[in-house]
Design an enzyme around this catalytic site. Sequence first.
Site: not given
Ligand code: 6PG
Length: 472
Positions: A13, A129, A183, A186-187, A190
């Site tokens: 995707v 991202s 990145k 960043h995660n 997140e």
């Molecule tokens: C993004 C996201 C993405 C990431 C998942 C993390 O920035 O678009 O960070 O790249 O891979 O959201 O995945 P998990 O929660 O499964 O570790």
Amino acid sequence: MTKAHFGLVGLGVMGENLVLNAERNGFSSVVYNRTYSKTEAFLNGRGAGKNISGAIDLRDFVAQLERPRRILMMVKAGTATDAVINQISPFLEEGDLLIDGGNSLFSDTERRVADLESKSFGYIGMGVSGGAKGALEGPSMMPGGTKVSYQAIESLLTKMAAQVEDGPCVTYIGPGGSGHFVKTVHNGIEYGIEQILAEGYDLMKRVCGMTCDEISTVFENWNKTEELSSYLVEITEICLRTKDPEDGSDLVEKIMDKAGQKGTGLWTVVSALQLGASVPTIYASLNGRVMSSMKQQRELAETILGKPNVKTTDLGSLSDGMAPIMDAVVLSTIASYAQGMEILRLASLEYNYNLNMTSIAQIWKGGCIIRSTLLNRIQDAYHQNPELPNLLIDPWFASQIQQRLAGLTKVVSIAAQSGIPVPCFSSTLDYINSYRTSRLPQNLVQAMRDCFGSHTYERIDKSGSFHTEWVD
Ligand code: 6PG
């Protein structure tokens, strides 16, 4: 035959959407997927009528590209990425550029950059991202590698990226694996914010007895504030309002309470520990997922240890935006960003990444999962002081702490009395309280270490290294 500007390997995707984005921005493209049927399906489906062609194998793929070739790999991180590099390398020529847009481990990227650059190819490790929608409409991108390699794709990335008021959400991050490192962090941020929002929801549900629709309204209102307006708050409102089409009840309540992970949150915490960065809020979010996955054990433990006795308590009202919970969410979100930035600051020193914190905050303002208005303040903070040791002591963030610490403290204490776990809120409270305490009790830890192991200690009243024969 005119050659294509841009090549994509891997029609998942994200890959599909990124190539459609590149084509929309004027870059004719060629795509390759390991299974050709997938390539055909794409060319006859979403890729139909576009300036995109397909390749049957990697030789054909490479031959269809103008030189120097610009090839984006969107394949699974790890061995699949190495396999594509090995398979495609024999067809590449000097100056051709491979870009890894997956969530690769930064040390793998470090190795690949060194290897490919030594063979006169370019290699960029790029964090992307924004999920599927971001990839199509404009992601935030974090490319790392040599500056020369970055320049070869700068015009492409600048057009593909999300655009915010002060520019595109892409910039040259730094050398080696720095793009993937940023990145990864960043995660980690997140993970932190997702858990923080989940804790807010849990308290509103269990301590305040609110319905999903009511809680959703709170998130909707929070999303209108400077401190919390963000993509994750926006989608939390949507998640809480969505009904199960089967019976019209709240869908979120039907979802199994086990959160998975693909590795980047773990890598963030491991890197933080290796660098000596203090990241308790981010770590708590990772641990929250680990604990959530122990569903069977938790079910057993509930029968043995007993369920916590939750008391319904006043934690604000809809009209004041559940003020104390909002305080906890705001401060924990700030802590999550502050801890992420702290990892970046230390990594920049340790790995000579020469990271520009202001630019990183800028490219996170659009397209990515952690985009938020708070990033304007983060950008300002580093603009004012590029050497800022921690966001918490920037004047604007410090004033947020002063205003909201009582609310966070109240929330953590009520959660504790009710037996409700709030790992990110409580870790944030400890983080802030530790950070604002100039004398911590580690003097005693040092004494113990010296007592049993002659590890020595420093004194506050004179310089040098000391050892005492502790009397037992
Ligand atoms: C993004 C996201 C993405 C990431 C998942 C993390 O920035 O678009 O960070 O790249 O891979 O959201 O995945 P998990 O929660 O499964 O570790």
